[in-house]
Design an enzyme around this catalytic site. Sequence first.
Site, PDB file in Angstrom:
ATOM      1  N   LYS A 192      -5.055  -6.141  17.051  1.00 46.59           N
ATOM      2  CA  LYS A 192      -3.947  -5.557  16.291  1.00 46.59           C
ATOM      3  C   LYS A 192      -3.484  -4.329  17.076  1.00 46.59           C
ATOM      4  O   LYS A 192      -4.083  -3.261  16.989  1.00 46.59           O
ATOM      5  CB  LYS A 192      -4.427  -5.154  14.891  1.00 46.59           C
ATOM      6  N   GLU A 268     -13.728   4.804  18.282  1.00 48.04           N
ATOM      7  CA  GLU A 268     -13.341   5.772  19.322  1.00 48.04           C
ATOM      8  C   GLU A 268     -12.219   6.598  18.716  1.00 48.04           C
ATOM      9  O   GLU A 268     -11.093   6.118  18.600  1.00 48.04           O
ATOM     10  CB  GLU A 268     -12.818   5.053  20.577  1.00 48.04           C
ATOM     11  N   CYS A 303      -6.776  11.267  23.859  1.00 52.38           N
ATOM     12  CA  CYS A 303      -7.905  11.560  22.969  1.00 52.38           C
ATOM     13  C   CYS A 303      -8.787  12.630  23.597  1.00 52.38           C
ATOM     14  O   CYS A 303      -9.321  13.492  22.922  1.00 52.38           O
ATOM     15  CB  CYS A 303      -8.703  10.297  22.725  1.00 52.38           C
ATOM     16  N   GLU A 402      -6.383  18.138  16.016  1.00 54.54           N
ATOM     17  CA  GLU A 402      -5.841  17.432  17.168  1.00 54.54           C
ATOM     18  C   GLU A 402      -4.322  17.384  17.057  1.00 54.54           C
ATOM     19  O   GLU A 402      -3.783  16.832  16.111  1.00 54.54           O
ATOM     20  CB  GLU A 402      -6.415  16.010  17.177  1.00 54.54           C
TER      21      GLU A 402
HETATM   22  P1  NAD Z   1      -4.052   5.824  14.188  1.00 52.33           P
HETATM   23  O1  NAD Z   1      -5.410   6.054  13.653  1.00 52.33           O
HETATM   24  O2  NAD Z   1      -2.903   6.253  13.384  1.00 52.33           O
HETATM   25  O3  NAD Z   1      -3.820   4.285  14.475  1.00 52.33           O
HETATM   26  C1  NAD Z   1      -4.689   3.535  15.286  1.00 52.33           C
HETATM   27  C2  NAD Z   1      -4.573   2.070  14.939  1.00 52.33           C
HETATM   28  O4  NAD Z   1      -5.033   1.884  13.594  1.00 52.33           O
HETATM   29  C3  NAD Z   1      -3.136   1.527  14.969  1.00 52.33           C
HETATM   30  O5  NAD Z   1      -3.152   0.201  15.446  1.00 52.33           O
HETATM   31  C4  NAD Z   1      -2.745   1.566  13.507  1.00 52.33           C
HETATM   32  O6  NAD Z   1      -1.743   0.641  13.169  1.00 52.33           O
HETATM   33  C5  NAD Z   1      -4.050   1.212  12.839  1.00 52.33           C
HETATM   34  N1  NAD Z   1      -4.128   1.659  11.441  1.00 52.33           N
HETATM   35  C6  NAD Z   1      -3.502   2.715  10.871  1.00 52.33           C
HETATM   36  N2  NAD Z   1      -3.794   2.787   9.558  1.00 52.33           N
HETATM   37  C7  NAD Z   1      -4.633   1.758   9.292  1.00 52.33           C
HETATM   38  C8  NAD Z   1      -5.270   1.288   8.112  1.00 52.33           C
HETATM   39  N3  NAD Z   1      -5.114   1.899   6.947  1.00 52.33           N
HETATM   40  N4  NAD Z   1      -6.057   0.203   8.217  1.00 52.33           N
HETATM   41  C9  NAD Z   1      -6.230  -0.438   9.393  1.00 52.33           C
HETATM   42  N5  NAD Z   1      -5.629  -0.050  10.531  1.00 52.33           N
HETATM   43  C10 NAD Z   1      -4.845   1.043  10.487  1.00 52.33           C
HETATM   44  O7  NAD Z   1      -4.035   6.489  15.625  1.00 52.33           O
HETATM   45  P2  NAD Z   1      -2.820   6.563  16.635  1.00 52.33           P
HETATM   46  O8  NAD Z   1      -1.877   7.609  16.171  1.00 52.33           O
HETATM   47  O9  NAD Z   1      -2.311   5.205  16.937  1.00 52.33           O
HETATM   48  O10 NAD Z   1      -3.561   7.047  17.969  1.00 52.33           O
HETATM   49  C11 NAD Z   1      -3.876   8.358  18.200  1.00 52.33           C
HETATM   50  C12 NAD Z   1      -5.331   8.624  17.910  1.00 52.33           C
HETATM   51  O11 NAD Z   1      -6.153   7.785  18.705  1.00 52.33           O
HETATM   52  C13 NAD Z   1      -5.726  10.030  18.262  1.00 52.33           C
HETATM   53  O12 NAD Z   1      -6.507  10.567  17.218  1.00 52.33           O
HETATM   54  C14 NAD Z   1      -6.575   9.843  19.519  1.00 52.33           C
HETATM   55  O13 NAD Z   1      -7.512  10.864  19.727  1.00 52.33           O
HETATM   56  C15 NAD Z   1      -7.209   8.536  19.278  1.00 52.33           C
HETATM   57  N6  NAD Z   1      -7.667   7.955  20.540  1.00 52.33           N
HETATM   58  C16 NAD Z   1      -9.002   7.931  20.801  1.00 52.33           C
HETATM   59  C17 NAD Z   1      -9.477   7.398  21.995  1.00 52.33           C
HETATM   60  C18 NAD Z   1     -10.931   7.364  22.313  1.00 52.33           C
HETATM   61  O14 NAD Z   1     -11.310   6.621  23.212  1.00 52.33           O
HETATM   62  N7  NAD Z   1     -11.775   8.130  21.638  1.00 52.33           N
HETATM   63  C19 NAD Z   1      -8.574   6.870  22.914  1.00 52.33           C
HETATM   64  C20 NAD Z   1      -7.222   6.906  22.620  1.00 52.33           C
HETATM   65  C21 NAD Z   1      -6.788   7.447  21.413  1.00 52.33           C
END
Ligand code: NAD
Length: 499
Positions: A192, A268, A303, A402
Amino acid sequence: MKREAKTSNWRERASTLQLRTEAFIDGKYQPAASGETFVCINPATGKSIGQIAACSSRDVDVAVASARRAFEDGHWSRMAPGSRKKILLRFSELIRKHREELALTETLDMGKPISDSLKIDIPGAARCIAWYAEAIDKVYDEIAPTPHDTLALITREPVGVVGAIVPWNFPLLMASWKLGPALATGNSVVLKPSEKSPLTALRIAEIAIEAGLPEGVFNVVPGFGHTAGEALALHMDVDCIAFTGSTRIGRRMLEYSGRSNMKRIWLECGGKSPNIVMADVADLERAAKAAAMGIFFNQGEMCSAASRLLVHESIRDEMLDRIVAIGESMAPGDPLDPATKLGAIVDQAQMNTVLGYIESGRKGGANLRSGGRRVREESGGFFVEPTVFDGVQMDMRIAREEVFGPVLSALTFKSLNEAVKMANDVMYGLAAAVWTRDLATAHRVAKSIRAGTVFVNCYDADDITVPFGGFKQSGNGRDKSLHALHKYTELKTTWIDLS
Ligand code: NAD
Ligand code: MN
């Protein structure tokens, strides 16, 4: 002149680019069962580049059933590792072959500079898939040291159907960190992608089939988190969720698991990583460059961004002057210009979040040293200047939360102990760095910081061979390296009585 010609080349290619916009289920592109779509925006122009299938639980059900069937029939899950390797190597080669098209797609979808997509994201994804392909016919299982008349085998089996839920900051690369180890170990995957960046994931699905991956082994269900994402994470027939995203949604994954089938959850999540610069730093210019790139690279949508600079008070001004100068040389530009170093923020909502944090820094009494504004508004896109705050205090939101944008918060310290205490005083623990000439200081800091990665005299050094992930609320489990194989396998003991 030369540069302009190149930018226009990319523009021209963009205008004829064929995008995949439908879900990929059971080896075929298909619209969402509901017929619904959502708009995909190019954040550099604010304009639509396509309508994408908005998958719901009905589509997720079909995709999971397809993944399960493929897993049970064994064509992939029981294929000899050496044969899986060949197919995954071909998959990696085909990603490389389509490098320019995929890089362009990534840049149009989420606004990062084309040079970065070309040099980092797409080759990184290809390398990741190839690395796990190469690894999988070289890992052995174990035999336990049990009594003489017994034989106890400790083996690893694929976990089954893996749901991968990934963010938009490195769309294809983050997906590959899941796909590489999950596919190599024989699982089926339902991916997804983020609703903000679904395009490259959709395109590589057919590339995987072309490489020889059996139908149903790899499905892509684009859609929103609260619909497609939630359906996948709550699904009773999904064995594992590999999630990369925010800590807020990561926490929800754990709830979904508890409410459904106790599926394995690997997270992650976010970070607020401290970059500690000691007074005895060997090369201030290098440290400043790394600090600037650590927060401005990828528009700060990282991240592991070095979002907190903890600098010894005696060198604060020198360090900050240099970082500010580098920031000023990185004005946001057209992502399709190969010279651009800082592109567009992924969408309007994220831009507003970033601007909101800048406002909160100002109001909270931090000192805005440079940047802070939205720019290039006439383009219709979402661009924010590299921004540097100093005089930040640990109780401010910009010191603890963040931002996920090009915003640096600088704090000062007097002693090493104070720096370490500040470094650890957030809920995150993804990455950290220390700059020092002193070996003992380097090791002391590395040992006392609760983070998955500690850099010494560098930042964001990166290789597929090393594990990546977080302590504390930055998550659990690790992407990359052989350690990631554990997330996608179950451990089995087989006792044999030989008496
Ligand atoms: P997000 O948590 O908003 O979304 C991540 C994914 O989860 C997306 O595909 C989104 O559609 C899905 N999602 C959102 N709500 C959901 C729900 N209720 N149920 C199931 N799935 C859901 O994050 P984002 O804004 O897409 O990405 C940024 C975040 O990702 C930052 O916090 C960043 O630090 C983190 N990140 C972490 C790493 C790592 O390796 N630790 C790497 C890249 C990004
Ligand atoms: Mn997009």
